[in-house]
Design a protein around this motif. Sequence first.
Motif, PDB file in Angstrom:
ATOM      1  N   ALA A 182       0.837  -1.208   0.000  1.00 54.08           N
ATOM      2  CA  ALA A 182       0.000   0.000   0.000  1.00 54.08           C
ATOM      3  C   ALA A 182       0.866   1.251   0.000  1.00 54.08           C
ATOM      4  N   PHE A 183       1.967   1.242   0.761  1.00 55.23           N
ATOM      5  CA  PHE A 183       2.903   2.366   0.824  1.00 55.23           C
ATOM      6  C   PHE A 183       3.462   2.670  -0.567  1.00 55.23           C
ATOM      7  N   LEU A 184       3.922   1.628  -1.255  1.00 53.79           N
ATOM      8  CA  LEU A 184       4.497   1.812  -2.592  1.00 53.79           C
ATOM      9  C   LEU A 184       3.448   2.318  -3.578  1.00 53.79           C
ATOM     10  N   ALA A 185       2.297   1.674  -3.623  1.00 52.27           N
ATOM     11  CA  ALA A 185       1.255   2.069  -4.567  1.00 52.27           C
ATOM     12  C   ALA A 185       0.788   3.489  -4.293  1.00 52.27           C
ATOM     13  N   ASP A 186       0.597   3.816  -3.034  1.00 55.06           N
ATOM     14  CA  ASP A 186       0.111   5.150  -2.670  1.00 55.06           C
ATOM     15  C   ASP A 186       1.118   6.230  -3.045  1.00 55.06           C
ATOM     16  N   LEU A 187       2.361   6.085  -2.606  1.00 58.35           N
ATOM     17  CA  LEU A 187       3.347   7.134  -2.871  1.00 58.35           C
ATOM     18  C   LEU A 187       3.666   7.282  -4.348  1.00 58.35           C
ATOM     19  N   LEU A 188       3.681   6.170  -5.077  1.00 59.22           N
ATOM     20  CA  LEU A 188       4.012   6.233  -6.502  1.00 59.22           C
ATOM     21  C   LEU A 188       2.801   6.552  -7.372  1.00 59.22           C
ATOM     22  N   GLY A 189       1.612   6.624  -6.774  1.00 60.44           N
ATOM     23  CA  GLY A 189       0.414   6.937  -7.541  1.00 60.44           C
ATOM     24  C   GLY A 189       0.002   5.804  -8.462  1.00 60.44           C
ATOM     25  N   LEU A 190       0.156   4.564  -8.006  1.00 55.05           N
ATOM     26  CA  LEU A 190      -0.144   3.378  -8.800  1.00 55.05           C
ATOM     27  C   LEU A 190      -1.454   2.738  -8.340  1.00 55.05           C
ATOM     28  N   PRO A 191      -2.020   1.855  -9.175  1.00 56.58           N
ATOM     29  CA  PRO A 191      -3.235   1.142  -8.747  1.00 56.58           C
ATOM     30  C   PRO A 191      -2.978   0.328  -7.483  1.00 56.58           C
ATOM     31  N   GLN A 192      -4.038   0.068  -6.750  1.00 51.15           N
ATOM     32  CA  GLN A 192      -3.914  -0.745  -5.543  1.00 51.15           C
ATOM     33  C   GLN A 192      -3.354  -2.122  -5.898  1.00 51.15           C
ATOM     34  N   PRO A 193      -2.544  -2.690  -5.011  1.00 44.51           N
ATOM     35  CA  PRO A 193      -1.939  -3.995  -5.281  1.00 44.51           C
ATOM     36  C   PRO A 193      -2.996  -5.085  -5.454  1.00 44.51           C
ATOM     37  N   ALA A 194      -2.663  -6.070  -6.272  1.00 40.24           N
ATOM     38  CA  ALA A 194      -3.518  -7.231  -6.495  1.00 40.24           C
ATOM     39  C   ALA A 194      -2.854  -8.455  -5.887  1.00 40.24           C
ATOM     40  N   ARG A 195      -3.637  -9.308  -5.274  1.00 39.75           N
ATOM     41  CA  ARG A 195      -3.086 -10.525  -4.672  1.00 39.75           C
ATOM     42  C   ARG A 195      -2.827 -11.558  -5.761  1.00 39.75           C
ATOM     43  N   TYR A 196      -1.658 -12.210  -5.676  1.00 40.50           N
ATOM     44  CA  TYR A 196      -1.320 -13.338  -6.520  1.00 40.50           C
ATOM     45  C   TYR A 196      -0.585 -14.335  -5.631  1.00 40.50           C
ATOM     46  N   GLY A 197      -1.270 -15.367  -5.211  1.00 35.86           N
ATOM     47  CA  GLY A 197      -0.678 -16.319  -4.274  1.00 35.86           C
ATOM     48  C   GLY A 197      -0.258 -15.599  -3.004  1.00 35.86           C
ATOM     49  N   PRO A 198       0.975 -15.778  -2.569  1.00 35.29           N
ATOM     50  CA  PRO A 198       1.431 -15.124  -1.335  1.00 35.29           C
ATOM     51  C   PRO A 198       1.878 -13.665  -1.542  1.00 35.29           C
TER      52      PRO A 198
END
Length: 129
Positions: free
Chosen positions: A20-36
């Motif tokens: 969430a920190f990376l996506a928020d600061l970089l202005g990217l879409p929210q992370p998607a889960r893929y396995g772990p």
Amino acid sequence: MPVQLNHTIVHASDGPRTAAFLADLLGLPQPARYGPFLVVQLANGVSLDVLTDPGPIAGQHYAFLVTEEEFDQIHDRITERGLDYWADPFHSEPGRINRNDGGRGLYWSDPDGHNLEIITRPYGSGRDG
């Protein structure tokens, strides 16, 4: 097909927080889960696959090439959140932006101490290279 980087794993003590920190600061879409993993997708098809890791986290360096407008937006989010940032990778020039290669760059840390960087010009592309 030429060799391309597809993804890298980012080890984190708290994967959801780091993703969430990376996506928020970089202005990217929210992370998607893929396995772990929580996948933070970058514009060039490369992803940061964030993995919760209970062991000690070894800090890594991740550099992001951004536009001038994106640089301003990310810098604003960093300062709005009161995060420290530096002009250099050794964190010896606090609160400053570098002007390497005729562009702009800065470094800051994520919650686990990964050294993050944004630059507007690739290294060696300008007059300082």
